[in-house]
Design a protein around this motif. Structure first.
Motif, PDB file in Angstrom:
ATOM      1  N   GLU A  27       0.721  -1.385   0.016  1.00 11.86           N
ATOM      2  CA  GLU A  27      -0.028   0.103   0.085  1.00 11.86           C
ATOM      3  C   GLU A  27       0.841   1.257   0.218  1.00 11.86           C
ATOM      4  OE1 GLU A  27      -3.534   1.952   2.640  1.00 11.86           O
ATOM      5  OE2 GLU A  27      -2.619   0.297   3.340  1.00 11.86           O
ATOM      6  N   VAL A  28       1.865   1.287   0.570  1.00 10.95           N
ATOM      7  CA  VAL A  28       2.686   2.464   0.827  1.00 10.95           C
ATOM      8  C   VAL A  28       3.630   2.771  -0.519  1.00 10.95           C
ATOM      9  CG1 VAL A  28       4.889   1.189   1.696  1.00 10.95           C
ATOM     10  CG2 VAL A  28       4.454   3.636   2.145  1.00 10.95           C
ATOM     11  N   ASP A  29       3.539   1.569  -1.233  1.00 13.72           N
ATOM     12  CA  ASP A  29       4.384   1.889  -2.475  1.00 13.72           C
ATOM     13  C   ASP A  29       3.344   2.627  -3.421  1.00 13.72           C
ATOM     14  OD1 ASP A  29       6.562   0.626  -1.715  1.00 13.72           O
ATOM     15  OD2 ASP A  29       5.934  -1.456  -2.420  1.00 13.72           O
ATOM     16  N   ALA A  30       2.086   2.167  -3.394  1.00  9.02           N
ATOM     17  CA  ALA A  30       1.053   2.561  -4.296  1.00  9.02           C
ATOM     18  C   ALA A  30       1.069   4.213  -4.026  1.00  9.02           C
ATOM     19  CB  ALA A  30      -0.032   2.111  -4.090  1.00  9.02           C
ATOM     20  N   TYR A  31       0.988   4.675  -2.804  1.00  8.43           N
ATOM     21  CA  TYR A  31       0.975   6.018  -2.391  1.00  8.43           C
ATOM     22  C   TYR A  31       2.340   6.669  -2.827  1.00  8.43           C
ATOM     23  CZ  TYR A  31      -2.843   4.702   0.765  1.00  8.43           C
ATOM     24  OH  TYR A  31      -3.995   4.125   1.180  1.00  8.43           O
ATOM     25  N   GLN A  32       3.415   6.066  -2.513  1.00  9.42           N
ATOM     26  CA  GLN A  32       4.701   6.623  -3.261  1.00  9.42           C
ATOM     27  C   GLN A  32       4.868   6.836  -4.671  1.00  9.42           C
ATOM     28  OE1 GLN A  32       8.324   4.411  -2.052  1.00  9.42           O
ATOM     29  NE2 GLN A  32       9.127   6.227  -1.269  1.00  9.42           N
ATOM     30  N   ASN A  33       4.017   5.973  -5.401  1.00  9.11           N
ATOM     31  CA  ASN A  33       4.230   6.192  -6.733  1.00  9.11           C
ATOM     32  C   ASN A  33       3.233   7.294  -7.079  1.00  9.11           C
ATOM     33  OD1 ASN A  33       4.506   5.005  -9.626  1.00  9.11           O
ATOM     34  ND2 ASN A  33       2.062   5.059  -9.252  1.00  9.11           N
ATOM     35  N   MET A  34       2.220   7.547  -6.456  1.00  9.99           N
ATOM     36  CA  MET A  34       1.262   8.606  -6.658  1.00  9.99           C
ATOM     37  C   MET A  34       2.343   9.980  -6.430  1.00  9.99           C
ATOM     38  SD  MET A  34      -1.541   8.232  -7.710  1.00  9.99           S
ATOM     39  CE  MET A  34      -2.577   9.496  -7.763  1.00  9.99           C
ATOM     40  N   LEU A  35       2.922  10.031  -5.415  1.00 12.44           N
ATOM     41  CA  LEU A  35       3.978  11.096  -5.120  1.00 12.44           C
ATOM     42  C   LEU A  35       4.894  11.503  -6.255  1.00 12.44           C
ATOM     43  CD1 LEU A  35       4.177  10.727  -1.179  1.00 12.44           C
ATOM     44  CD2 LEU A  35       2.879  12.286  -2.425  1.00 12.44           C
ATOM     45  N   GLN A  36       5.525  10.428  -6.599  1.00  8.63           N
ATOM     46  CA  GLN A  36       6.698  10.454  -7.554  1.00  8.63           C
ATOM     47  C   GLN A  36       5.998  10.726  -9.021  1.00  8.63           C
ATOM     48  OE1 GLN A  36       8.269   6.489  -7.215  1.00  8.63           O
ATOM     49  NE2 GLN A  36       9.548   7.079  -5.715  1.00  8.63           N
ATOM     50  N   ARG A  37       4.945  10.453  -9.297  1.00 10.44           N
ATOM     51  CA  ARG A  37       4.463  10.807 -10.641  1.00 10.44           C
ATOM     52  C   ARG A  37       3.773  12.199 -10.633  1.00 10.44           C
ATOM     53  NH1 ARG A  37       5.733   6.889 -14.540  1.00 10.44           N
ATOM     54  NH2 ARG A  37       5.557   4.914 -13.579  1.00 10.44           N
ATOM     55  N   PHE A  38       2.937  12.684  -9.634  1.00 12.93           N
ATOM     56  CA  PHE A  38       2.261  13.655  -9.764  1.00 12.93           C
ATOM     57  C   PHE A  38       2.643  15.061  -8.585  1.00 12.93           C
ATOM     58  CE2 PHE A  38      -0.569  10.003 -10.912  1.00 12.93           C
ATOM     59  CZ  PHE A  38      -0.397  10.446 -12.324  1.00 12.93           C
ATOM     60  N   ALA A  39       3.304  14.596  -7.707  1.00  9.05           N
ATOM     61  CA  ALA A  39       3.427  15.782  -6.625  1.00  9.05           C
ATOM     62  C   ALA A  39       4.622  16.432  -6.712  1.00  9.05           C
ATOM     63  CB  ALA A  39       3.740  14.991  -5.233  1.00  9.05           C
ATOM     64  N   GLN A  40       4.263  17.762  -7.569  1.00  8.48           N
ATOM     65  CA  GLN A  40       5.296  18.872  -7.792  1.00  8.48           C
ATOM     66  C   GLN A  40       4.958  19.984  -7.309  1.00  8.48           C
ATOM     67  OE1 GLN A  40       5.221  18.800 -12.407  1.00  8.48           O
ATOM     68  NE2 GLN A  40       5.547  16.545 -12.278  1.00  8.48           N
ATOM     69  N   PRO A  41       5.978  20.903  -7.012  1.00 12.25           N
ATOM     70  CA  PRO A  41       5.776  22.158  -6.361  1.00 12.25           C
ATOM     71  C   PRO A  41       4.515  22.849  -6.874  1.00 12.25           C
ATOM     72  CG  PRO A  41       8.081  21.897  -6.535  1.00 12.25           C
ATOM     73  CD  PRO A  41       7.273  20.774  -7.528  1.00 12.25           C
ATOM     74  N   GLY A  42       3.644  23.281  -6.194  1.00  9.94           N
ATOM     75  CA  GLY A  42       2.295  24.230  -6.718  1.00  9.94           C
ATOM     76  C   GLY A  42       1.267  23.442  -7.092  1.00  9.94           C
ATOM     77  N   LYS A  43       1.581  22.038  -7.365  1.00  9.90           N
ATOM     78  CA  LYS A  43       0.705  21.040  -7.861  1.00  9.90           C
ATOM     79  C   LYS A  43      -0.416  20.464  -6.587  1.00  9.90           C
ATOM     80  CE  LYS A  43       1.936  21.618 -12.105  1.00  9.90           C
ATOM     81  NZ  LYS A  43       0.967  22.351 -13.121  1.00  9.90           N
ATOM     82  N   THR A  44      -1.455  19.848  -7.019  1.00  9.81           N
ATOM     83  CA  THR A  44      -2.549  19.114  -6.222  1.00  9.81           C
ATOM     84  C   THR A  44      -2.573  17.492  -6.956  1.00  9.81           C
ATOM     85  OG1 THR A  44      -3.366  21.153  -5.712  1.00  9.81           O
ATOM     86  CG2 THR A  44      -4.696  19.107  -5.102  1.00  9.81           C
TER      87      THR A  44
END
Length: 458
Positions: free
Chosen positions: A237-254
């Motif tokens: 489960e934590v890998d799924a969340y981490q993948n979301m962060l790596q793919r989409f979590a950029q400065p100023g983004k949601t």
């Protein structure tokens, strides 16, 4: 292909034979006779006119309808419709006047009038009722979301520093899969966009863009669904969340991540709040956690406290707590009452409404009907041998269904909107109704931003 002559109720096919001899003109109107909300946000007529009334009648339509109604068991005015095709080039001899789209009009007032312009086909005003009254649907959706916007905005004013900057994205449309058809998705989704700018209902955004001349009416963000989380398995489960962060979590983004596939409390406290905490902070993004099950008020409040423990809060100028780095979106079980319950609980426990957005699906686009605002379309005047005759219904069994009489108009006087009966005038000098369609031609169009401005100026 669409055939207007088959888009009506069966019994209307025989109505041209039922009016008094000498009838040569008809006038009808549409209104909300009351209902859940004290006013309506009139919207969606332009879509109906562009889609269904911009095409002239053609002879094949008459022939197809004649064959159908003959087999169906009711008489059909083939001669009358053929006359419209041949003498009027298929252009419908009616005039439609309506309040500007986006107008917030108290119930029991005229919203739209329809009158004949050709004495030989006066009955067309009634024939069009079935199709035109479907304006109840976009109007009712727009009305409900308008009042939800007011509700959320009131809590933002009390608990947030920048309510005007936040309100447009506080209710997100998740309704596409919960409606009865692709067209309902487009019409209803478009209607909600009058009040909010967040939507996952693609057809709704496309309809607003296409039918109301808008470059882009709604917006969304990358977001997870349960399949993209559970595909990793519970142990990862934590890998799924981490993948979301790596793919989409950029400065100023949601980015939004559904987190209740297994244990929402553990996901927030242990995964988001510990293993991924620093990665969330370092990303510079806003990570939106989405719970999707359980009692909304209970779940939202516990999630807020867990996120506060993990990421901290700051107090805004109004003294309410605002989460750092993270937010919540509650999209399960949302309706006007549950939204109010959540916001009230948040305020009582010191949390700003800034911390949460809401998603609505079926309750937004599907859990309404024509009786939500008690919509009606009624004949109020006919001419017999050139003499104007006011007509109305007044059933002894239901006074609430009493209809209005005469040729009607809508004005604004010192008390606000007011429906008036005309005395020999084509329209009132102070009329707020605009002629939007006449004799087969669309005369007036509204851009979507103009509709929004009209609705939200009140």
């Amino acid at each position: 292909m669409y055939n207007l002559l088959l888009d009506t109720d069966s019994y209307k096919a025989s109505h041209w034979l039922q009016y008094p001899p000498g009838t040569d003109s008809m006038f009808s109107y549409a209104e909300s006779r009351g209902g859940r909300y004290p006013a309506t946000v009139f919207f969606g007529l332009q879509y109906i006119l562009k889609t269904y009334l911009s095409q002239p009648l053609e002879q094949w339509m008459v022939d197809e309808a004649q064959a159908f109604y003959q087999a169906h068991g009711v008489p059909f005015n083939a001669e009358g419709f053929t006359d419209i095709v041949q003498r009027l080039d298929g252009r419908l001899p009616v005039r439609i006047r309506a309040v500007p789209e986006g107008s917030v009009v108290p119930v029991h007032n005229v919203l739209m009038t329809v009158e004949s312009t050709d004495p030989k086909s006066f009955w067309l005003v009634s024939w069009l009722e079935t199709m035109l009254l479907r304006v109840w649907y976009p109007t009712t959706v727009a009305t409900q979301s308008y009042y939800i916007r007011q509700l959320i905005y009131d809590y933002l004013v009390k608990t947030a520093d920048q309510p005007d900057e936040e309100i447009d994205f506080k209710l997100h449309d998740f309704g596409a899969r919960g409606v009865s058809s692709c067209e309902s998705s487009g019409i209803g989704g478009m209607a909600n966009l009058v009040n909010f700018k967040g939507s996952d209902t693609v057809q709704g955004v496309l309809y607003a863009n296409r039918y109301y001349n808008c470059p882009m009416a709604g917006f969304s963000i990358p977001a997870a669904e349960h399949s993209t989380m559970t595909a990793w398995g519970r142990s990862r489960e934590v890998d799924a969340y981490q993948n979301m962060l790596q793919r989409f979590a950029q400065p100023g983004k949601t980015v939004a991540v559904v987190s209740d596939s297994y244990d929402i409390w553990g996901a927030i406290a242990n995964l988001w709040g510990q293993k991924l905490r620093q990665q969330v902070i370092d990303s510079g993004a806003t990570v939106v956690i989405r719970p999707d099950s359980g009692d909304p008020k209970t779940v939202v409040m516990r999630c807020l406290h867990l996120l506060e423990d993990a990421f901290g809060t700051v107090k805004n100028t109004k003294g309410y707590k605002v989460l750092q780095h993270v937010r919540l979106i509650q999209g399960d079980g949302m309706n006007p009452q549950s939204i109010a319950d959540v916001l009230d609980a948040m305020m009582q426990q010191g949390f700003s409404a800034s911390n949460v957005a809401f998603g609505m699906g079926g309750a937004l686009l599907q859990r309404v009907d024509r009786d939500t605002q008690r919509f009606a379309y009624k004949c109020s005047s006919i001419n017999i041998d050139g003499d104007a005759t006011p007509v109305f219904k007044d059933p002894a069994t239901d006074p609430g269904k009493r209809s209005k009489a005469g040729r009607l108009d809508l004005i604004i006087d010192k008390t606000g909107y007011c429906t008036v009966a005309l005395e020999g005038q084509a329209q009132h000098d102070q009329s707020v109704l605009a002629t939007v369609y006449e004799n087969g031609t669309l005369l007036k169009e509204y851009d979507f931003e103009a509709v929004r401005a009209t609705a939200l100026k009140t």
